[in-house]
Design a protein around this motif. Structure first.
Motif, mmCIF file in Angstrom:
data_model
loop_
_atom_site.group_PDB
_atom_site.id
_atom_site.type_symbol
_atom_site.label_atom_id
_atom_site.label_comp_id
_atom_site.label_asym_id
_atom_site.label_seq_id
_atom_site.Cartn_x
_atom_site.Cartn_y
_atom_site.Cartn_z
ATOM 1 N N GLY A 26 -97.637 48.144 -14.710
ATOM 2 C CA GLY A 26 -98.836 47.314 -14.894
ATOM 3 C C GLY A 26 -98.020 45.912 -14.345
ATOM 4 N N LEU A 27 -96.612 46.208 -14.008
ATOM 5 C CA LEU A 27 -96.091 44.744 -12.896
ATOM 6 C C LEU A 27 -96.360 44.415 -11.817
ATOM 7 C CD1 LEU A 27 -94.133 43.103 -13.929
ATOM 8 C CD2 LEU A 27 -92.146 45.037 -12.260
ATOM 9 N N THR A 28 -97.120 43.866 -11.931
ATOM 10 C CA THR A 28 -98.314 42.943 -10.692
ATOM 11 C C THR A 28 -97.464 41.540 -10.110
ATOM 12 O OG1 THR A 28 -99.919 43.047 -11.458
ATOM 13 C CG2 THR A 28 -99.678 45.194 -11.335
ATOM 14 N N PHE A 29 -97.937 41.687 -9.483
ATOM 15 C CA PHE A 29 -97.706 40.098 -8.512
ATOM 16 C C PHE A 29 -97.860 39.033 -9.674
ATOM 17 C CE2 PHE A 29 -95.018 41.189 -4.664
ATOM 18 C CZ PHE A 29 -94.253 40.710 -4.995
ATOM 19 N N ARG A 30 -99.376 39.778 -9.961
ATOM 20 C CA ARG A 30 -100.667 39.193 -10.361
ATOM 21 C C ARG A 30 -100.500 39.000 -12.011
ATOM 22 N NH1 ARG A 30 -105.770 37.823 -9.467
ATOM 23 N NH2 ARG A 30 -105.840 38.721 -7.387
ATOM 24 N N ALA A 31 -99.711 40.067 -12.475
ATOM 25 C CA ALA A 31 -99.814 40.168 -13.959
ATOM 26 C C ALA A 31 -98.466 39.438 -14.301
ATOM 27 C CB ALA A 31 -99.014 41.185 -14.257
ATOM 28 N N ALA A 34 -99.786 35.302 -14.093
ATOM 29 C CA ALA A 34 -100.978 35.335 -15.411
ATOM 30 C C ALA A 34 -99.251 35.073 -16.533
ATOM 31 C CB ALA A 34 -101.190 36.046 -15.385
ATOM 32 N N ARG A 35 -98.944 35.833 -16.257
ATOM 33 C CA ARG A 35 -97.387 35.539 -17.793
ATOM 34 C C ARG A 35 -97.080 34.448 -17.585
ATOM 35 N NH1 ARG A 35 -96.030 39.749 -20.679
ATOM 36 N NH2 ARG A 35 -98.286 40.822 -21.213
ATOM 37 N N ALA A 36 -96.328 34.267 -16.397
ATOM 38 C CA ALA A 36 -96.372 32.565 -16.511
ATOM 39 C C ALA A 36 -96.769 31.554 -16.550
ATOM 40 C CB ALA A 36 -95.133 32.552 -14.645
ATOM 41 N N GLY A 37 -98.071 31.521 -16.336
ATOM 42 C CA GLY A 37 -98.599 31.013 -16.135
ATOM 43 C C GLY A 37 -98.608 29.826 -15.134
ATOM 44 N N VAL A 38 -98.787 30.225 -14.302
ATOM 45 C CA VAL A 38 -98.771 29.909 -12.766
ATOM 46 C C VAL A 38 -99.309 30.257 -11.933
ATOM 47 C CG1 VAL A 38 -95.995 29.995 -12.773
ATOM 48 C CG2 VAL A 38 -97.104 31.905 -11.759
ATOM 49 N N PRO A 39 -100.042 29.481 -10.642
ATOM 50 C CA PRO A 39 -101.129 30.504 -9.757
ATOM 51 C C PRO A 39 -100.676 31.405 -9.550
ATOM 52 C CG PRO A 39 -100.101 27.813 -9.393
ATOM 53 C CD PRO A 39 -99.473 27.912 -10.418
ATOM 54 N N THR A 40 -101.989 31.814 -9.251
ATOM 55 C CA THR A 40 -101.664 33.072 -8.573
ATOM 56 C C THR A 40 -101.521 33.281 -7.069
ATOM 57 O OG1 THR A 40 -103.651 33.898 -9.907
ATOM 58 C CG2 THR A 40 -104.045 35.404 -7.707
ATOM 59 N N GLY A 41 -100.498 34.198 -7.096
ATOM 60 C CA GLY A 41 -99.674 34.175 -5.946
ATOM 61 C C GLY A 41 -98.617 33.284 -5.827
ATOM 62 N N THR A 42 -98.477 32.653 -6.705
ATOM 63 C CA THR A 42 -96.937 32.670 -6.337
ATOM 64 C C THR A 42 -95.834 33.526 -6.383
ATOM 65 O OG1 THR A 42 -97.664 30.833 -8.148
ATOM 66 C CG2 THR A 42 -95.047 31.355 -7.981
ATOM 67 N N SER A 43 -95.357 34.136 -7.503
ATOM 68 C CA SER A 43 -94.623 35.615 -6.917
ATOM 69 C C SER A 43 -94.395 35.834 -5.970
ATOM 70 C CB SER A 43 -95.215 36.701 -8.109
ATOM 71 O OG SER A 43 -95.351 36.064 -9.741
ATOM 72 N N SER A 44 -95.470 36.073 -5.368
ATOM 73 C CA SER A 44 -95.015 36.233 -3.703
ATOM 74 C C SER A 44 -94.696 35.736 -2.935
ATOM 75 C CB SER A 44 -96.519 37.124 -3.512
ATOM 76 O OG SER A 44 -97.875 35.674 -2.982
ATOM 77 N N ASN A 45 -94.629 34.251 -3.695
ATOM 78 C CA ASN A 45 -93.514 33.422 -2.491
ATOM 79 C C ASN A 45 -91.925 33.685 -3.263
ATOM 80 O OD1 ASN A 45 -95.574 32.111 -1.544
ATOM 81 N ND2 ASN A 45 -96.341 30.725 -3.364
ATOM 82 N N ASP A 49 -91.503 41.689 -1.936
ATOM 83 C CA ASP A 49 -92.521 42.834 -1.937
ATOM 84 C C ASP A 49 -92.435 43.584 -3.950
ATOM 85 O OD1 ASP A 49 -90.263 44.536 -2.212
ATOM 86 O OD2 ASP A 49 -90.483 44.899 -0.106
ATOM 87 N N ARG A 50 -92.657 44.779 -4.685
ATOM 88 C CA ARG A 50 -92.681 45.088 -5.644
ATOM 89 C C ARG A 50 -91.631 45.504 -5.737
ATOM 90 N NH1 ARG A 50 -93.975 49.555 -8.752
ATOM 91 N NH2 ARG A 50 -94.446 48.856 -10.337
#
Length: 191
Positions: A26-31, A34-45, A49-50
């Motif tokens: 379940g550990l995806t950038f999108r998840a 969402a959990r961090a409450g930031v815009p989609t795509g933030t983690s990939s910045n 990679d995973r």
């Protein structure tokens, strides 16, 4: 890669929560976003990679689980004894229970490490370093037992906490503190 250290930490903490709640699959950038409450795509910045995310989650877990030097000094202040070891094991269990999400995340990382050699190498290095430090501290403090005593206590507490977090009713009405006392008195030689 983005450089905001507070945001990176918030994303890693969110990733730990996702890992604990949903497992490694379940550990995806999108998840995480969402959990961090930031815009989609933030983690990939912040993570290329995973694998990098998993690696840095592992690092963050150990940061959160590491006690302060002052708390360790206070915990080891009483005279070395088997009774002190019982209290130290209980202290560790309380600390890990307070960071339940981190500890569950660590279990998930261990399972994921079975399939990811680089993660396994990193976890092995960090866990070995921690265990070696525990052995050194135990011996330097003059605690009863030897290096193998520390290893056995480590194995026992890891198993007890796995049960405590995943199948808490397995041991019936026996409280974790009672189980810890039983483990220590059976493993640690009497003075």
């Amino acid at each position: 890669m983005a450089k905001n250290p507070e945001r990176r930490t918030a994303l890693l903490d969110a990733a730990i929560e996702v890992l604990a709640d949903e497992g490694a699959r379940g550990l995806t950038f999108r998840a995480v976003d969402a959990r961090a409450g930031v815009p989609t795509g933030t983690s990939s910045n912040y993570f290329r990679d995973r694998d990098q995310l998993l690696s840095q989650v592992g690092d963050r877990i150990f940061v959160r689980l590491t006690p302060t030097p002052e708390s360790v000094e206070t915990a080891f202040a009483p005279a070395p004894s088997r009774e002190l070891l019982v209290e130290l094991m209980r202290w560790i269990a309380r600390r890990l229970t307070a960071e339940r999400t981190c500890y569950l995340g660590l279990f998930e990382l261990r399972l994921e490490a079975v399939r990811r050699p680089e993660l396994r190498t990193q976890l092995t290095r960090v866990l070995r370093s921690d265990l070696d430090e525990n052995v050194r501290g135990h011996l330097a403090a003059g605690m009863p037992g030897d290096a193998d005593t520390v290893r056995l206590l480590y194995f026992a507490l890891t198993g007890l906490l796995l049960d405590h977090f995943t199948v808490p009713d397995l041991h019936g009405d026996r409280h974790l503190d009672e189980l810890i006392e039983t483990v220590v008195t059976r493993i640690v030689p009497a003075a």
